[in-house]
Design a protein around this motif. Sequence first.
Motif, short mmCIF file in Angstrom:
data_model
loop_
_atom_site.label_atom_id
_atom_site.label_comp_id
_atom_site.label_asym_id
_atom_site.label_seq_id
_atom_site.Cartn_x
_atom_site.Cartn_y
_atom_site.Cartn_z
N ALA A 30 25.33 40.22 73.15
CA ALA A 30 25.14 41.37 72.27
C ALA A 30 24.00 41.12 71.28
O ALA A 30 23.17 42.02 71.04
CB ALA A 30 26.43 41.66 71.52
N ILE A 55 33.07 51.45 70.93
CA ILE A 55 33.72 52.23 69.87
C ILE A 55 34.76 53.19 70.44
O ILE A 55 35.87 53.31 69.93
CB ILE A 55 32.67 53.00 69.05
CG1 ILE A 55 31.76 51.99 68.32
CG2 ILE A 55 33.34 53.93 68.05
CD1 ILE A 55 30.59 52.64 67.60
N GLU A 87 33.18 56.83 76.44
CA GLU A 87 31.84 57.40 76.55
C GLU A 87 31.87 58.90 76.83
O GLU A 87 30.95 59.63 76.43
CB GLU A 87 31.08 56.69 77.69
CG GLU A 87 29.63 57.08 77.86
CD GLU A 87 28.73 56.45 76.81
OE1 GLU A 87 27.53 56.77 76.82
OE2 GLU A 87 29.22 55.64 75.98
N TYR A 90 31.91 43.52 66.60
CA TYR A 90 31.70 44.22 65.33
C TYR A 90 32.11 43.45 64.08
O TYR A 90 31.80 43.89 62.97
CB TYR A 90 32.44 45.57 65.36
CG TYR A 90 32.00 46.47 66.48
CD1 TYR A 90 30.67 46.85 66.63
CD2 TYR A 90 32.92 46.94 67.43
CE1 TYR A 90 30.27 47.66 67.68
CE2 TYR A 90 32.53 47.76 68.48
CZ TYR A 90 31.19 48.11 68.60
OH TYR A 90 30.80 48.92 69.64
N PRO A 133 27.30 45.98 74.10
CA PRO A 133 28.02 47.11 74.69
C PRO A 133 28.48 48.07 73.60
O PRO A 133 28.61 47.70 72.43
CB PRO A 133 29.22 46.43 75.37
CG PRO A 133 29.45 45.20 74.55
CD PRO A 133 28.10 44.74 74.10
N ASN A 134 28.74 49.31 73.98
CA ASN A 134 29.29 50.29 73.07
C ASN A 134 30.80 50.36 73.31
O ASN A 134 31.25 50.93 74.31
CB ASN A 134 28.65 51.66 73.31
CG ASN A 134 29.22 52.73 72.38
OD1 ASN A 134 30.00 52.44 71.48
ND2 ASN A 134 28.83 53.97 72.61
N ASN A 148 29.72 50.27 78.53
CA ASN A 148 30.48 51.25 77.77
C ASN A 148 31.89 51.39 78.31
O ASN A 148 32.23 50.83 79.36
CB ASN A 148 29.76 52.60 77.73
CG ASN A 148 29.35 53.08 79.11
OD1 ASN A 148 30.11 52.97 80.07
ND2 ASN A 148 28.13 53.63 79.21
N ARG A 186 36.14 44.33 70.78
CA ARG A 186 35.62 45.03 69.60
C ARG A 186 35.46 44.08 68.42
O ARG A 186 34.47 44.13 67.69
CB ARG A 186 36.54 46.19 69.25
CG ARG A 186 36.43 47.38 70.19
CD ARG A 186 37.54 48.38 69.96
NE ARG A 186 37.33 49.62 70.72
CZ ARG A 186 38.28 50.49 71.02
NH1 ARG A 186 39.54 50.26 70.61
NH2 ARG A 186 38.01 51.58 71.71
#
Length: 267
Positions: A142, A151, A154, A220, A148-149, A172, A216
């Motif tokens: 990352a 959250i 998608e 994050y 990667p997304n 994603n 996650r």
Amino acid sequence: MHIETDGLVIKEQNVGESDRLITVLTSKYGLIRAFASGGKTIKNKNLAGTGLLAYSDFVFYKGPEAYNVTSAVEKEVFFDLRSNIDNMSIAFYLAELFGELAPETAECEELLKLLLNSLFLLSKQKLSGAQIKSVAELRSVAMSGYAPNLIACEECGAFESDVMYFDIRNGNLHCSNCVVGESGDDNIPQTSAEYEKLGLSAWQVPLSISTVTAMRHIIYSESKKVFDFTLTDKAQVELSAVTEAYALEHTDRHFKTLDFLKSLQGI
């Protein structure tokens, strides 16, 4: 011209009878490949500081064609890694992985810090080797531009469903209502070999919400908290498989050190 920086030796190669060519992941200048003249001889002052996985304060001389080590004063050599062959093998693999991800001319402090923290935790056996490996794989990839997304879905924006599908190629998530491709199967693979058996034709792999939550956190969270989570054994197996698959996909590399690690684990 002389340059000074701290750095970790992530690769070494014997040159002749007494010299070494080392690759150093530095905080200020990214990857530096340098010759350590006499680096293999017992009486050489730079012997310890230029050894594999030595974290040292370096002075390099930048010549017209190559760098040379002027001095290397070791700060940490992670001696305790030698007491656990599995963790030592993980350390060698992470060194090879980070060497593939790190730039050659740019500042690299955060990537170096992540690798040093990983080696420290491995050497002191503070966490399972599997968890450390997963964190280092996903976070380093990352940080290197392949984040990667994670959250939400998608397609519809759903934060979670009982099973989420992670697209290894595009990085994603899709919830179970929106999953696309050919997988359509809630049987979550338990090893990286099982991921390979999927053929990744649809690139969608099912994950439990516990594993998604861990991913996650790895992506994050603050760097000082990135290792601070717990998983069940089952979720850790899922996490290990998917972070490894993601790292291999986005480096497009085959790592001999990973092959050796798997041979130790009977995979």
